[in-house]
Scaffold this active site. Sequence first.
Site, PDB file in Angstrom:
ATOM      1  CE  LYS A 176     -25.137  98.339   5.331  1.00  0.00           C
ATOM      2  NZ  LYS A 176     -24.823  96.747   5.326  1.00  0.00           N
ATOM      3  CB  SER A 179     -28.013  95.891   1.435  1.00  0.00           C
ATOM      4  OG  SER A 179     -28.882  94.762   1.772  1.00  0.00           O
ATOM      5  CG  HIS A 211      -1.912 105.295  17.821  1.00  0.00           C
ATOM      6  ND1 HIS A 211      -0.888 104.193  17.760  1.00  0.00           N
ATOM      7  CD2 HIS A 211      -1.082 106.140  17.994  1.00  0.00           C
ATOM      8  CE1 HIS A 211       0.301 104.376  18.072  1.00  0.00           C
ATOM      9  NE2 HIS A 211       0.412 106.046  18.190  1.00  0.00           N
ATOM     10  CD  GLU A 228     -16.845  97.041   1.632  1.00  0.00           C
ATOM     11  OE1 GLU A 228     -17.375  96.149   1.105  1.00  0.00           O
ATOM     12  OE2 GLU A 228     -17.501  97.569   2.191  1.00  0.00           O
TER      13      GLU A 228
END
Length: 467
Positions: free
Chosen positions: A283, A277, A156, A290
């Site tokens: 960043k 970024s 979980h 992704e």
Amino acid sequence: MAQLWGGRFTKETDKLVYNFNASISFDQKFFEEDIEGSIAHVVMLEKQDILTEEEKNAIVKGLTSIREDVKSGKLIITEEYEDIHSFVEANLIDRIGDAGKKLHTGRSRNDQVALDMKLYTRVEVLNVAEEIYGLLDTLLNIIEDNLDTYMPGFTHLQKAQPITLAHHMGAYFEMFKRDSLRLKDIYARMNYCPLGAGALAGTTYPLDRGYTAALMGFEGPTFNSMDSVSDRDYVIEFLSALAVIMMHLSRFCEEIIIWNSNEYRFIEIDDTYSTGSSIMPQKKNPDIAELVRGKTGRVYGALMSILTVMKGLPLAYNKDMQEDKELTFDAIDTVKGCLALFNGMLKTIKFNKETMAVSAMNGFTNATDAADYLVNKGVPFRDAHEIIGRLVLYCIDKNTCIDSLTIDELKEISPEFEEDIYDAISLETCVEKRLTVGAPGQNVMKEVIAINKEFLKSNWMKDKKGI
Ligand code: ARG
């Protein structure tokens, strides 16, 4: 507009119809397979005395020169032809004259395209399997190096019990091993040759289908000519194997994204596999992970498309089946690209071992072992569960972990605790006591590693390459 079937027609095809019908923009991808199949076909036609030796030689020479010229860029595949089959045949006739018109004897584009697609996907099954082997190799190296890199195992997404990085990576090894074996099964099932099925009902020429099949490294010929031209099961099986590979990759990517987050910091993705970024200077984003996760949708889409295209098609060939190509090519290229990139990213990831171990310590992952400790002292498990539950609450309240409590604090909660509790619930003990097959204990993991090394050595696709 160059077509193979003008005789019966009195009017030109409408330009829009021609374009809608044409497949050369994408079926040129298997022009080499088309030529390979044609060469095998004419070699067999000559063996069966359907063509003379001179005709066969002229055709083989012509086809070989077309192949070379296309590969070297001297001959360009253009959209003036309806499909790759027409392109090759028209160019052959251009080059060798009348003998070229005999290439299509005893053959239809229906069995021809079924063969081309099979030849194309057959080698891609091996190429994908090879990429998977590369990834398995990387995983095995990480596993061997991290048998005592402790980290929390999750259920979980909550810290559950301590494991090792080797064990976690071992889970992915098993997934990709199954993927590789799925491809092996698909290869064996698809490896039968449809050429000679004709349009749908075979042919009256005395073709030797077993011979053609053997020339192209197939197990043998397919056994029903209608099925031969209308079967795309192997495409569906391949795409479903690709979909499962992407599902595995996307789960792995998700974990990498989480582990790379500021909150976890279990890993650091190498600069070469990260992006920045345009506005936020701090960043460093896990874009590759992704994107791989995102491309999973595209491969699932291909599988759904082909299943839907094939649904309800009457026997035998229908033009709907031309829709199998673009999506299959795209899915294959996508999966190969994702596997290669993912492998490169994984190879260069830095594992923050200390952070992982601290996370395992702080997350009460040894609570089950603490309960087991009390059970060994004679406390019934249900009571032990309750006692450790209270202990955990006490720790949360004091913002500490079980290992850091003094023996007096422990004894206050249960008099059964002795000095040996600390050793019993250390990360090392928690992991090393788990020695059933498949568990994270080092000794049992070493046995699994030996088995998996043998698997990698067996390299099932090695002898199939270059057929
Ligand atoms: N381009 C076609 C395909 O991909 C080749 C077969 C054409 N056969 C036919 N009967 N029109 O399926």
